[in-house]
Design an enzyme around this catalytic site. Structure first.
Site: not given
Ligand code: FUB
Length: 320
Positions: A15, A222
């Site tokens: 991320d 996301e």
């Molecule tokens: O790293 C945890 C979660 O996985 C992140 O918040 C999302 O965007 C995905 O990458």
């Protein structure tokens, strides 16, 4: 050559939010733990506890680990899972935004403040009032106003907030309904709270119709990121279960944003998450995959590659 290679090799990282402060590039990743866990749709396997910040002099020198910038034990309101963070600057202070589950297990967004880009950051006592879900991205516009975009469905809980309050039984709408919208909110001048109720950030197709929930290769899942290029706002994100990084554009920061195209085709591993940054006169995509662990979903590694715009402003699709 560091391009498309794991940048951080002594621990797992994911991320990556890349930002330039004082002429240097800083990477704000999640720190994936080297633990054995089964993957599930709730994301329980992403059980992270702290953050490291990395400094990069140039794109040919491996990043320097600046150490632990924030640990969950120092976040009074958080219970577990410190996920994807980002960092902004105002008047020489650095504001580190992060999601975590509160003591009730509900994801909230927090902010922690530091005097240097690498921290250490001191967390506020409470989460940002009115915050929910995950993956905050802070963007400061040319007039100095800062905004947070955020959200993530499934394990990120955004689809449990459709009515404005938390519904533990909420989920994605039916295929023919509008997709769940990511959120955008202006920040207060002190960078610590929302200056307004988070608004829907609507993404439309070319005909101006909001993307539908069933449009899984294009709808928001996301990992939002907002940047500006030649006066246009680019909102980019992950499509989650179809594993693409994609973007949409607008002339208005609040949108609506019109579908643009695919930035990155699927990587090794379930999640895909990114940031886009200009550094030393070139544009880069920071992203992650699971090369170091041989494909274990919660043991990821940060990478970068060059990003190109065509003359019409569209982004050239990258094959990882
Ligand atoms: O790293 C945890 C979660 O996985 C992140 O918040 C999302 O965007 C995905 O990458």
């Amino acid at each position: 050559m560091l391009e498309k290679k794991p940048l951080i090799t002594d621990l797992y990282s994911a991320d990556p939010s890349a930002n330039v402060f004082n002429g240097k590039l800083y990477i704000y990743p999640s720190h994936d733990r080297d633990i054995e866990m089964e993957s599930n749709d709730n994301g329980d396997q992403y059980d992270m506890e702290d953050y490291h910040v990395y400094e990069m002099e140039d794109m040919n020198t491996p990043p320097r680990d600046c150490g632990i910038a924030l640990h969950i034990k120092d976040i009074p309101w958080a219970s577990k899972q410190v996920w994807a963070p980002d960092c902004g600057e105002k008047n020489g202070k650095y504001y580190f935004y992060f999601p975590a589950r509160d003591k009730e297990g509900i994801f909230r967004l927090g902010v922690a403040v530091g005097d240097q880009p690498w921290g250490p950051f001191k967390a506020q006592k409470d989460p940002i009032k009115g915050s929910f879900s995950i993956d905050p991205c802070v963007f400061t516009d040319d007039d100095g106003s800062s905004y947070l975009t955020f959200g993530g469905i499934w394990g990120g809980q955004l689809d449990k907030w459709k009515t404005g309050t938390f519904d533990p039984n909420g989920g994605e709408p039916p295929d023919e309904a509008d997709a769940v919208y990511p959120k955008i909110a202006k920040l207060t001048a002190d960078m610590l709270e929302f200056a307004e109720k988070p608004r829907d950030l609507v993404i439309t197709d070319d005909a101006g119709k909001a993307l539908k929930a069933g449009d899984r290769t294009r709808r928001f899942f996301e990992g939002p990121w907002l940047h500006k290029y030649n006066g246009t706002y680019y909102f980019s994100y992950s499509t989650g279960d179809t594993h693409q990084l994609v973007y949409a554009t607008s002339k208005n920061i609040y949108g609506p944003y019109t579908w643009g195209g695919v930035i990155l085709t699927p990587v090794l591993g379930w999640t895909t998450h990114h940031s886009i940054v200009e550094y030393q006169g070139k544009w880069y995509l920071f992203y992650h995959d699971c090369e170091l662990s041989g494909g274990v979903n919660h043991k990821r590694n940060v990478k970068f590659t060059s990003l190109e715009y065509r003359a019409d402003g569209s982004i050239v699709t990258i094959n990882p």
